[in-house]
Design an enzyme around this catalytic site. Structure first.
Site, PDB file in Angstrom:
ATOM      1  N   GLU A 143      79.498  44.213   8.480  1.00  0.00           N
ATOM      2  CA  GLU A 143      79.214  44.204   9.929  1.00  0.00           C
ATOM      3  C   GLU A 143      78.588  42.877  10.351  1.00  0.00           C
ATOM      4  OE1 GLU A 143      77.006  47.728  11.088  1.00  0.00           O
ATOM      5  OE2 GLU A 143      78.117  49.004   9.708  1.00  0.00           O
TER       6      GLU A 143
ATOM      7  N   GLU B  80      73.277  53.982   5.704  1.00  0.00           N
ATOM      8  CA  GLU B  80      71.862  53.803   6.051  1.00  0.00           C
ATOM      9  C   GLU B  80      70.944  54.950   5.610  1.00  0.00           C
ATOM     10  OE1 GLU B  80      72.058  52.926  10.248  1.00  0.00           O
ATOM     11  OE2 GLU B  80      73.473  51.306   9.928  1.00  0.00           O
TER      12      GLU B  80
HETATM   13  O1  9MR Z   1      78.319  48.862  17.376  1.00  0.00           O
HETATM   14  C1  9MR Z   1      77.967  50.226  17.474  1.00  0.00           C
HETATM   15  C2  9MR Z   1      77.496  50.532  18.877  1.00  0.00           C
HETATM   16  O2  9MR Z   1      78.561  50.419  19.804  1.00  0.00           O
HETATM   17  C3  9MR Z   1      76.909  51.933  18.944  1.00  0.00           C
HETATM   18  O3  9MR Z   1      76.342  52.156  20.212  1.00  0.00           O
HETATM   19  C4  9MR Z   1      75.857  52.085  17.866  1.00  0.00           C
HETATM   20  C5  9MR Z   1      75.286  53.460  17.933  1.00  0.00           C
HETATM   21  O4  9MR Z   1      74.584  53.843  16.849  1.00  0.00           O
HETATM   22  O5  9MR Z   1      76.436  51.823  16.587  1.00  0.00           O
HETATM   23  C6  9MR Z   1      76.873  50.508  16.458  1.00  0.00           C
HETATM   24  O6  9MR Z   1      77.355  50.267  15.166  1.00  0.00           O
HETATM   25  C7  9MR Z   1      76.414  50.421  14.106  1.00  0.00           C
HETATM   26  C8  9MR Z   1      77.188  50.815  12.868  1.00  0.00           C
HETATM   27  O7  9MR Z   1      77.955  51.950  13.125  1.00  0.00           O
HETATM   28  C9  9MR Z   1      76.256  51.054  11.696  1.00  0.00           C
HETATM   29  N1  9MR Z   1      75.405  49.923  11.460  1.00  0.00           N
HETATM   30  C10 9MR Z   1      74.697  49.396  12.600  1.00  0.00           C
HETATM   31  C11 9MR Z   1      75.675  49.117  13.733  1.00  0.00           C
HETATM   32  C12 9MR Z   1      74.961  48.497  14.898  1.00  0.00           C
HETATM   33  O8  9MR Z   1      74.023  49.401  15.411  1.00  0.00           O
END
Ligand code: 9MR
Length: 378
Positions: A270, A165
């Site tokens: 994802e 990102e």
């Molecule tokens: O699913 C993840 C969630 O449990 C966390 O709280 C969050 C924190 O930033 O990150 C989520 O996963 C993310 C992923 O690592 C990167 N792309 C976006 C995902 C959803 O936010």
């Protein structure tokens, strides 16, 4: 009953006879093939494992994952703040369990992630006195982090989300601390460091909203530039945090084609499909987005109405039709979780809602969307 469902049951019955098992429920559990087997000639099908699933050894969920999926990504346990919390030593407990599980089940193991602006302790971007860190010292910290992590799992982790990102939705660089201190070159540097440590690992740039034209073009231009400069980038992750209403599959298709044209593999990294009312203009996975809870924004507490369940199944079907059409460009399709009970979308961008974005329900049973995806391969 669909042919795929029938063939699942038939396979189980044959297995039961072969194994001499009389109880067909046990036979089904032992021998039932999963969605990964239906798609084995097209691409891998993956899921994300939460830290709690690993640490609590959630056997029911892990058995389901082993049967259905052949690729795994750690939802949180390999992020910087989880592995190396502020002022603490490295904690490999969950990450080691994650890799062991993948190895035991012969899976394609993805590391997520090496460099991100989120879930990284703030002190990473400060010097020992708490002031602004120099470019040189932040580069050293990045190098140290990537080297420790990639070398620990060298030869075990097949692919890394190297940078996560780094691009804004409008097609410009995200002004993260990495960018502000090291300049846009931090991305290329991260790929070089990862490649120096494990030259066999498949290295990915991963982002959300890659279907939106401005962001797609910016990322594709970056990839082309990297390829010219000899930066070791092998794949781009299209996160695919989608909504039940959009974006249109034509935009997804355009990104798959553009990435292949730039010479990288596409990874769907994802995938999930949000069914709840949207309270903002664009679907976004920007983690800082938050809205207030109101009952109208959480309409399906008691269950998903039949027509919405059907709409979700159709949406999954149209998305997978595009993936199948371009299977030659896609390395894997990973869902961001297995069951609706564990999805991050129950808490994003509003805490405490009841969402239904995945292929298995809260009791770990396959949903209509799941069977629709099997039917696509009958
Ligand atoms: O699913 C993840 C969630 O449990 C966390 O709280 C969050 C924190 O930033 O990150 C989520 O996963 C993310 C992923 O690592 C990167 N792309 C976006 C995902 C959803 O936010």
């Amino acid at each position: 009953m669909s042919i795929s469902r029938r063939s699942l049951i038939k396979n189980s019955a044959i297995a039961a006879v072969l194994l001499g098992i009389k109880n067909s429920a046990i036979a089904k559990a032992v021998e039932r093939t999963g969605i990964k087997d239906f798609y084995k000639d097209d691409f891998r099908i993956g899921t994300a494992l939460s830290t709690s699933t690993l640490m609590k050894n959630n056997e029911a969920l892990l058995a389901l994952v082993a049967r259905e999926f052949n690729a795994i990504t750690p939802e949180n346990c390999m992020k910087w703040e989880a592995l190396k919390p502020k002022d603490k030593e490295w904690d490999w407990t969950a990450a080691d369990k994650f890799v062991e599980f993948g190895q035991k089940n012969n899976m394609y193991i993805v590391g997520h992630n090496l460099v991100w602006h989120s879930q990284v302790p703030e002190d990473v971007f400060k010097n020992e006195k708490g002031g602004a860190i120099s470019k040189e010292n932040l580069t050293l910290k990045m190098q140290n982090h990537i080297t420790n992590l990639v070398s620990r799992y060298k030869g075990k982790i097949h692919a890394w989300d190297v940078v996560n990102e780094a691009v804004e939705d409008d097609g410009s660089w995200r002004k993260s601390p990495w960018h502000n201190i090291m300049g846009e070159n931090f991305i290329a540097q991260a790929f070089h460091i990862a490649n120096d440590v494990d030259s066999k690992a498949h290295l990915i740039y991963n982002d959300y909203n890659t279907e939106s034209p401005a962001k797609r073009n910016f990322i594709v231009d970056m990839v082309k530039r990297f390829k010219k400069q000899g930066v070791p980038i092998h794949g781009v992750g299209m996160q695919e945090h989608l909504s039940i209403d959009g974006p249109g599959v034509a935009e997804i298709e355009a990104t798959l084609i553009a990435l292949a044209g730039a010479g990288v593999r596409a990874h769907i990294t994802e995938l999930d499909v949000d069914v709840l009312p949207s309270v903002w203009n664009l679907p976004t996975a920007e983690v800082s987005t938050r809205f207030e809870y109101t009952p109208e924004r959480d309409p399906y507490i008691k269950g998903l109405p039949k027509n919405t369940e059907e709409k979700l199944a159709k949406r999954y079907e149209e998305i997978f039709k595009v993936y199948l059409k371009h299977h030659d460009k896609i390395e894997r399709v990973t869902l961001w979780g297995t069951a609706d009970s564990e999805t991050w979308l129950n808490d994003f961008p509003i805490r405490g809602r009841t969402n239904y974005p995945l292929l298995f329900d809260r009791k770990l049973a396959p949903k209509p969307a799941y069977f629709r995806l099997l039917d696509l391969k009958k």
